[in-house]
Design a protein around this motif. Sequence first.
Motif, PDB file in Angstrom:
ATOM      1  N   MET A 129      -5.143   6.166  -9.359  1.00 39.53           N
ATOM      2  CA  MET A 129      -6.017   5.501  -8.388  1.00 39.53           C
ATOM      3  C   MET A 129      -7.463   5.855  -8.682  1.00 39.53           C
ATOM      4  SD  MET A 129      -4.139   5.546  -4.758  1.00 39.53           S
ATOM      5  CE  MET A 129      -2.511   4.881  -4.536  1.00 39.53           C
ATOM      6  N   HIS A 166       1.693   6.624  -6.824  1.00 42.62           N
ATOM      7  CA  HIS A 166       0.641   7.589  -7.169  1.00 42.62           C
ATOM      8  C   HIS A 166       1.164   9.018  -7.043  1.00 42.62           C
ATOM      9  CE1 HIS A 166      -3.249   9.492  -7.488  1.00 42.62           C
ATOM     10  NE2 HIS A 166      -3.062  10.059  -6.300  1.00 42.62           N
ATOM     11  N   GLU A 167       1.888   9.293  -5.956  1.00 41.16           N
ATOM     12  CA  GLU A 167       2.447  10.635  -5.747  1.00 41.16           C
ATOM     13  C   GLU A 167       3.459  10.996  -6.837  1.00 41.16           C
ATOM     14  OE1 GLU A 167       3.942  10.852  -1.755  1.00 41.16           O
ATOM     15  OE2 GLU A 167       1.936  10.622  -0.885  1.00 41.16           O
ATOM     16  N   ARG A 207     -11.321   6.218  -7.145  1.00 43.20           N
ATOM     17  CA  ARG A 207     -12.046   6.443  -5.891  1.00 43.20           C
ATOM     18  C   ARG A 207     -13.461   5.897  -6.027  1.00 43.20           C
ATOM     19  NH1 ARG A 207     -11.652  10.540  -1.600  1.00 43.20           N
ATOM     20  NH2 ARG A 207     -13.675  10.556  -0.590  1.00 43.20           N
ATOM     21  N   VAL A 210       0.840  -1.195   0.000  1.00 41.00           N
ATOM     22  CA  VAL A 210       0.000   0.000   0.000  1.00 41.00           C
ATOM     23  C   VAL A 210       0.877   1.247   0.000  1.00 41.00           C
ATOM     24  CG1 VAL A 210      -1.633   1.360   1.375  1.00 41.00           C
ATOM     25  CG2 VAL A 210      -2.011  -1.090   1.043  1.00 41.00           C
ATOM     26  N   ARG A 211       1.926   1.253   0.849  1.00 38.19           N
ATOM     27  CA  ARG A 211       2.831   2.411   0.875  1.00 38.19           C
ATOM     28  C   ARG A 211       3.484   2.626  -0.487  1.00 38.19           C
ATOM     29  NH1 ARG A 211       3.944   0.306   6.020  1.00 38.19           N
ATOM     30  NH2 ARG A 211       5.767  -0.813   5.237  1.00 38.19           N
ATOM     31  N   ALA A 249       2.295   1.706  -3.440  1.00 38.01           N
ATOM     32  CA  ALA A 249       1.274   2.185  -4.375  1.00 38.01           C
ATOM     33  C   ALA A 249       1.019   3.674  -4.159  1.00 38.01           C
ATOM     34  CB  ALA A 249      -0.020   1.391  -4.211  1.00 38.01           C
ATOM     35  N   MET A 250       0.967   4.100  -2.912  1.00 36.56           N
ATOM     36  CA  MET A 250       0.754   5.521  -2.624  1.00 36.56           C
ATOM     37  C   MET A 250       1.925   6.362  -3.132  1.00 36.56           C
ATOM     38  SD  MET A 250      -0.932   5.125   1.166  1.00 36.56           S
ATOM     39  CE  MET A 250      -1.004   6.865   1.523  1.00 36.56           C
TER      40      MET A 250
END
Length: 98
Positions: A76, A69-70, A78, A62-63, A65-66
């Motif tokens: 991503m 994304h950044e 929603r 998850v980290r 992927a975040m």
Amino acid sequence: MTTDSLGIVEARKKLGVLVSRAVHGHRPTRISRSEDERAVLISEEEYEELLRFRREREASQVREAMAAHERGELRMHRYESRDDLHADFGLPAPGDRS
């Protein structure tokens, strides 16, 4: 570490011994009901450790992927509701037993 393999009938007869070996000797046992139905008997301590490793791996994913994304490397989506999320993945809605 060696892992013994037993059929379910034999394992049922030796369950007490197998649990003791798993807990005190850290010796897992593979138990087969059929070609497609197999399980492994391990101690609760080892099970909790596996769960911890899984949670750590998932948190790391998850980290990552975040961070991707950044960096603009990952788009991503929603979802407005859990039902929308489950529907998108073809899963039953929470609470459904389908």
